[in-house]
Scaffold this motif. Structure first.
Motif, PDB file in Angstrom:
ATOM      1  N   TRP A  18       0.789  -1.233   0.000  1.00 17.16           N
ATOM      2  CA  TRP A  18       0.000   0.000   0.000  1.00 17.16           C
ATOM      3  C   TRP A  18       0.823   1.285   0.000  1.00 17.16           C
ATOM      4  O   TRP A  18       0.261   2.372  -0.169  1.00 17.16           O
ATOM      5  CB  TRP A  18      -0.958   0.004   1.197  1.00 17.16           C
ATOM      6  CG  TRP A  18      -2.129  -0.896   0.948  1.00 17.16           C
ATOM      7  CD1 TRP A  18      -2.302  -2.162   1.410  1.00 17.16           C
ATOM      8  CD2 TRP A  18      -3.255  -0.593   0.134  1.00 17.16           C
ATOM      9  NE1 TRP A  18      -3.488  -2.683   0.935  1.00 17.16           N
ATOM     10  CE2 TRP A  18      -4.094  -1.729   0.146  1.00 17.16           C
ATOM     11  CE3 TRP A  18      -3.654   0.520  -0.608  1.00 17.16           C
ATOM     12  CZ2 TRP A  18      -5.299  -1.783  -0.544  1.00 17.16           C
ATOM     13  CZ3 TRP A  18      -4.863   0.467  -1.298  1.00 17.16           C
ATOM     14  CH2 TRP A  18      -5.665  -0.679  -1.261  1.00 17.16           C
ATOM     15  N   LYS A  19       2.123   1.170   0.153  1.00 19.47           N
ATOM     16  CA  LYS A  19       2.961   2.368   0.098  1.00 19.47           C
ATOM     17  C   LYS A  19       4.149   2.181  -0.840  1.00 19.47           C
ATOM     18  O   LYS A  19       5.248   2.673  -0.577  1.00 19.47           O
ATOM     19  CB  LYS A  19       3.425   2.762   1.507  1.00 19.47           C
ATOM     20  CG  LYS A  19       2.292   3.349   2.357  1.00 19.47           C
ATOM     21  CD  LYS A  19       2.798   4.030   3.602  1.00 19.47           C
ATOM     22  CE  LYS A  19       1.671   4.760   4.336  1.00 19.47           C
ATOM     23  NZ  LYS A  19       2.163   5.457   5.555  1.00 19.47           N
ATOM     24  N   PHE A  37     -12.325   7.945  -1.718  1.00 17.87           N
ATOM     25  CA  PHE A  37     -11.194   7.245  -1.096  1.00 17.87           C
ATOM     26  C   PHE A  37      -9.848   7.766  -1.604  1.00 17.87           C
ATOM     27  O   PHE A  37      -8.938   8.037  -0.790  1.00 17.87           O
ATOM     28  CB  PHE A  37     -11.323   5.740  -1.319  1.00 17.87           C
ATOM     29  CG  PHE A  37     -10.277   4.934  -0.605  1.00 17.87           C
ATOM     30  CD1 PHE A  37     -10.050   5.089   0.759  1.00 17.87           C
ATOM     31  CD2 PHE A  37      -9.504   4.003  -1.295  1.00 17.87           C
ATOM     32  CE1 PHE A  37      -9.085   4.346   1.424  1.00 17.87           C
ATOM     33  CE2 PHE A  37      -8.528   3.256  -0.645  1.00 17.87           C
ATOM     34  CZ  PHE A  37      -8.315   3.426   0.725  1.00 17.87           C
ATOM     35  N   PRO A  38      -9.662   7.958  -2.920  1.00 18.99           N
ATOM     36  CA  PRO A  38      -8.391   8.558  -3.370  1.00 18.99           C
ATOM     37  C   PRO A  38      -8.142   9.934  -2.760  1.00 18.99           C
ATOM     38  O   PRO A  38      -7.004  10.265  -2.413  1.00 18.99           O
ATOM     39  CB  PRO A  38      -8.565   8.648  -4.893  1.00 18.99           C
ATOM     40  CG  PRO A  38      -9.534   7.571  -5.232  1.00 18.99           C
ATOM     41  CD  PRO A  38     -10.488   7.535  -4.083  1.00 18.99           C
ATOM     42  N   THR A  75      -3.586  12.749   3.128  1.00 17.63           N
ATOM     43  CA  THR A  75      -2.568  12.415   4.140  1.00 17.63           C
ATOM     44  C   THR A  75      -1.168  12.837   3.701  1.00 17.63           C
ATOM     45  O   THR A  75      -0.241  12.852   4.519  1.00 17.63           O
ATOM     46  CB  THR A  75      -2.539  10.901   4.403  1.00 17.63           C
ATOM     47  OG1 THR A  75      -2.070  10.226   3.225  1.00 17.63           O
ATOM     48  CG2 THR A  75      -3.925  10.385   4.782  1.00 17.63           C
ATOM     49  N   GLN A  76      -0.998  13.129   2.397  1.00 15.69           N
ATOM     50  CA  GLN A  76       0.288  13.522   1.821  1.00 15.69           C
ATOM     51  C   GLN A  76       1.359  12.451   2.022  1.00 15.69           C
ATOM     52  O   GLN A  76       2.546  12.735   2.154  1.00 15.69           O
ATOM     53  CB  GLN A  76       0.745  14.870   2.388  1.00 15.69           C
ATOM     54  CG  GLN A  76      -0.211  16.006   2.056  1.00 15.69           C
ATOM     55  CD  GLN A  76       0.286  17.360   2.522  1.00 15.69           C
ATOM     56  OE1 GLN A  76       1.347  17.477   3.138  1.00 15.69           O
ATOM     57  NE2 GLN A  76      -0.480  18.392   2.230  1.00 15.69           N
ATOM     58  N   GLU A  77       0.915  11.188   2.034  1.00 14.05           N
ATOM     59  CA  GLU A  77       1.844  10.058   2.122  1.00 14.05           C
ATOM     60  C   GLU A  77       1.837   9.314   0.787  1.00 14.05           C
ATOM     61  O   GLU A  77       0.875   9.412   0.011  1.00 14.05           O
ATOM     62  CB  GLU A  77       1.436   9.129   3.274  1.00 14.05           C
ATOM     63  CG  GLU A  77       1.562   9.783   4.644  1.00 14.05           C
ATOM     64  CD  GLU A  77       1.234   8.808   5.772  1.00 14.05           C
ATOM     65  OE1 GLU A  77       1.475   7.595   5.592  1.00 14.05           O
ATOM     66  OE2 GLU A  77       0.706   9.253   6.810  1.00 14.05           O
ATOM     67  N   PRO A  78       2.883   8.542   0.501  1.00 15.80           N
ATOM     68  CA  PRO A  78       3.017   7.888  -0.815  1.00 15.80           C
ATOM     69  C   PRO A  78       2.174   6.610  -0.945  1.00 15.80           C
ATOM     70  O   PRO A  78       2.712   5.504  -1.013  1.00 15.80           O
ATOM     71  CB  PRO A  78       4.518   7.575  -0.890  1.00 15.80           C
ATOM     72  CG  PRO A  78       4.916   7.332   0.527  1.00 15.80           C
ATOM     73  CD  PRO A  78       4.087   8.299   1.345  1.00 15.80           C
ATOM     74  N   TRP A  79       0.885   6.752  -0.984  1.00 16.89           N
ATOM     75  CA  TRP A  79       0.009   5.583  -1.085  1.00 16.89           C
ATOM     76  C   TRP A  79       0.014   5.011  -2.510  1.00 16.89           C
ATOM     77  O   TRP A  79       0.205   5.728  -3.491  1.00 16.89           O
ATOM     78  CB  TRP A  79      -1.420   5.953  -0.714  1.00 16.89           C
ATOM     79  CG  TRP A  79      -1.602   6.335   0.721  1.00 16.89           C
ATOM     80  CD1 TRP A  79      -1.670   7.597   1.248  1.00 16.89           C
ATOM     81  CD2 TRP A  79      -1.727   5.435   1.814  1.00 16.89           C
ATOM     82  NE1 TRP A  79      -1.832   7.555   2.601  1.00 16.89           N
ATOM     83  CE2 TRP A  79      -1.872   6.221   2.991  1.00 16.89           C
ATOM     84  CE3 TRP A  79      -1.725   4.056   1.957  1.00 16.89           C
ATOM     85  CZ2 TRP A  79      -2.028   5.686   4.248  1.00 16.89           C
ATOM     86  CZ3 TRP A  79      -1.878   3.495   3.206  1.00 16.89           C
ATOM     87  CH2 TRP A  79      -2.027   4.309   4.342  1.00 16.89           C
ATOM     88  N   THR A  80      -0.247   3.717  -2.598  1.00 18.07           N
ATOM     89  CA  THR A  80      -0.478   3.076  -3.893  1.00 18.07           C
ATOM     90  C   THR A  80      -1.897   3.452  -4.340  1.00 18.07           C
ATOM     91  O   THR A  80      -2.870   3.096  -3.674  1.00 18.07           O
ATOM     92  CB  THR A  80      -0.363   1.540  -3.790  1.00 18.07           C
ATOM     93  OG1 THR A  80       0.959   1.200  -3.341  1.00 18.07           O
ATOM     94  CG2 THR A  80      -0.645   0.887  -5.134  1.00 18.07           C
ATOM     95  N   MET A  81      -1.993   4.172  -5.411  1.00 21.87           N
ATOM     96  CA  MET A  81      -3.295   4.638  -5.879  1.00 21.87           C
ATOM     97  C   MET A  81      -3.843   3.696  -6.962  1.00 21.87           C
ATOM     98  O   MET A  81      -3.088   3.027  -7.666  1.00 21.87           O
ATOM     99  CB  MET A  81      -3.173   6.063  -6.450  1.00 21.87           C
ATOM    100  CG  MET A  81      -2.531   7.054  -5.505  1.00 21.87           C
ATOM    101  SD  MET A  81      -3.486   7.329  -3.983  1.00 21.87           S
ATOM    102  CE  MET A  81      -4.844   8.296  -4.640  1.00 21.87           C
TER     103      MET A  81
END
Length: 636
Positions: free
Chosen positions: A32-33, A56-57, A63-69
């Motif tokens: 997820w990241k 959700f996106p 959150t400004q975190e590197p999520w898997t989109m």
């Protein structure tokens, strides 16, 4: 605002992350990241799209975190139940526990639900269709091909794939099969990568159909007696096709693949790569020479579902789940249907064979002729078949006509008016004049593709001998013919020849279309067998696929939508009997040469600077759609 609540899907997608963390522990961030390493594809119903594509996106981005989109999304329309709607809240329909209770193998359920997956418009679960697809597509096509291939190897080649003959005997036919199948594997991979699940499944089944046809056309059982080297090549190619079928169908029916691999004696399916496309060019080499198949004698993978079972299942799952559960203690504990190979299956198969005299598919043994008792039972059926073959006996009847275009009643019609279906957002209801005393009512799923205004006073081609079907409360008495682009994004109506009268029957050269079936039996799937062979050419001519530049034969199953425009008549395309043999050219056949002569009239010798300088001149033309074929055909 005290009475307001958040809808559950507003924040429910966070469960995807927490479930991953539950199973993977600290490794959840690798999924997820890691947007550079992970491609996220989601599948869902259309009513859930906003929560997965916007809300959700947006939450993740906030959150400004590197999520898997999410990269891709495959969305389905609604699957209805018979003539109404599935409803979990009201318990209407067939649900997971119900499917399990029927005893019908999971692969049959998976196949049917994927085959009718509502990818571009609503579809419906129909018990008749469920049985028909199981019987014709799984049992008679896929299961029959695999069983007859493996039984032949088991009985004639000492349980081992012989491999292609060193002399090269039979390899010319194998090469033709390989070219066809390799193209299908490539098409299958492209469909999967494009998330076109139904197309991928259809293509995989076409590989099985190609193998079945090859087995029959090469008459392997005859070759075994007359040319054993050629027979070795043929049966090795068929074994390779069995391996391909198991590989291509694994994403759809993993339990089926496990059973095939066990009977085939293979521990691992090949990877779906470009290398497989190349290897499929020689199916006789997909398994090594001498490869031993499973030790046990091959058994049928599927069995037929009888009409009586269909009636029982429809009655059993009518009403709602609560009422069915309440009535369950009083009901018989025996299943309406059982897995292939079980006692109930044996009884049903024996009963169906005796009652119907069906000598097709699963009842055929590996030598192409004798009845296989394990698949369909013996006794009365064998006697009945012998009597029928002798031309006598009480039960003798005319042989079934081949499933070709001559059995389809295609007529010219005029849509007098069309309007939206009151209970289905994707359907039109049309009043269509087909030259009869009363117009026919037709329901078509064209709302997404053709504006309502363009449906009015429209000349169309209709299939007029389908069994009337109830479409969300309105009976549809015919089907409007349309062409679909490969990706399903574009649908265009087929237009009849300009001079054809309303109600006139259309024909295809080379076929006697004067006596179509009065009404097509939906269980025989005649139209479904013919439809994949219909195609449009680059000039928007509609006809059988084999008429257009040898794009394979009638076994290539993929419609192609040409550019916009009506479909004029042509040899082996749909034509009006009134218009054939007249021996005249339509004016626009040669009229465009006038563009050149007009230029020469005004420009004198300078006309070539316009018409013979392709490197300097860009020609753009504007015209109505009915004139496109005469201006777009490229010179050979």
């Amino acid at each position: 605002m005290s009475t307001m609540v958040f809808y559950v899907w507003f924040d429910a997608p966070i469960g995807y992350i927490s479930i991953t963390a539950n199973y993977c522990g600290d490794g959840w961030e690798a999924w997820w990241k890691s947007p550079q390493d992970v491609e996220l594809v989601q599948f869902m119903g259309k009513d859930n799209v906003p929560f997965h594509t916007v809300i959700f996106p947006a939450t993740l981005l906030g959150t400004q975190e590197p999520w898997t989109m999410m990269k891709s999304i495959s969305v389905t329309e609604y699957l209805n139940y018979e003539d109404g709607k599935f409803s979990k809240s009201r318990g209407v329909g067939v649900f997971g526990n119900d499917a399990k209770d029927t005893g019908i193998p999971v692969e049959v359920w998976r196949y049917y639900l994927l085959a009718v997956r509502p990818e571009s418009s609503d579809s419906a679960f129909q018990w008749d269709d469920f049985a028909a697809k199981n019987n014709a597509e799984l049992n008679d096509n896929l299961g029959n091909f695999i069983n007859r291939t493996l039984k032949f190897i088991y009985a004639r080649f000492d349980k081992a794939v012989p491999g292609p003959a060193a002399s090269g005997a039979g390899m010319e036919a194998v090469k033709g099969l390989g070219e066809k199948v390799s193209a299908l594997v490539e098409q299958y991979i492209a469909a999967l990568e494009g998330l076109r699940m139904k197309e991928a499944l259809r293509t995989a089944m076409m590989v099985s159909k190609a193998g079945n046809a090859f087995f029959q056309e090469t008459e392997i059982w005859v070759a075994y007696k007359q040319d054993k080297d050629a027979c070795s090549s043929y049966i090795s190619a068929c074994a390779g096709i069995v391996l391909l079928c198991a590989t291509l169908l694994q994403p759809f029916m993993p339990s089926f693949t496990r059973k095939v691999m066990e009977q085939l004696g293979v521990s691992q399916v090949p990877d779906l790569t470009d290398d497989l496309v190349q290897r499929a060019l020689n199916p006789a080499a997909l398994l090594p020479a001498g490869h031993p198949i499973g030790a046990a004698e091959p058994t049928p993978l599927f069995r037929k579902i009888t009409d009586d079972e269909v009636a029982q299942l429809r009655a059993r799952y009518a009403g709602n789940q609560a009422d069915r559960n309440a009535a369950a203690p009083a009901a018989s504990s025996s299943s309406a249907a059982a897995p292939a190979g079980g006692k109930a299956a044996g009884k049903a198969a024996g009963k169906g064979a005796t009652k119907g005299g069906d000598s097709k598919a699963a009842a055929k043994a590996a030598d192409g002729g004798k009845a296989d008792g394990a698949a369909a039972g013996k006794g009365k059926k064998e006697k009945g078949d012998k009597a029928a073959a002798a031309g006598g006996g009480k039960g003798s009847k005319e042989p079934e006509r081949p499933a070709d275009i001559s059995r389809i009643d295609l007529r010219v019609g005029l849509i007098k008016k069309a309007w939206r279906h009151p209970d289905a957002e994707s359907l039109y209801v049309e009043e269509v004049d087909v030259g009869e005393e009363q117009p026919r009512t037709v329901v078509s799923g064209l709302v997404k593709f053709i504006p309502e205004a363009e449906m009015q006073q429209r000349r169309v081609v209709l299939v007029c001998n389908l069994k009337p079907a109830n479409m969300r409360g309105i009976q549809s008495q015919a089907m409007v013919l349309a062409a679909t682009s490969p990706d399903g994004s574009r649908v265009e109506l087929v237009e009849p020849p300009a001079g054809a009268a309303i109600g006139e029957r259309l024909r295809v050269d080379g076929f006697d279309c004067s006596q179509p079936d009065e009404q097509l039996n939906p269980k025989k799937k005649v139209f479904e067998a013919v439809a994949p062979d219909l195609a449009t050419s680059e000039q928007t001519l509609l006809g059988l696929r084999e008429a257009f530049g040898g794009e394979g034969s009638k076994k290539r199953h993929k419609n192609r939508c040409g550019s916009a425009g009506p479909v004029p008549f042509e040899t082996n395309a749909f034509t009006s009997p009134r218009m054939t043999g007249e021996g005249v050219f339509y004016v626009w056949f040669d009229a465009p040469i006038g563009y050149i002569s007009i230029t020469a009239n005004y420009c004198g010798d300078g006309w070539e600077a316009w018409w013979k300088s392709p490197q300097d001149v860009e020609l753009v033309q504007f015209m109505r759609k009915d004139n496109v074929p005469f201006h777009t055909c490229k010179p050979n």
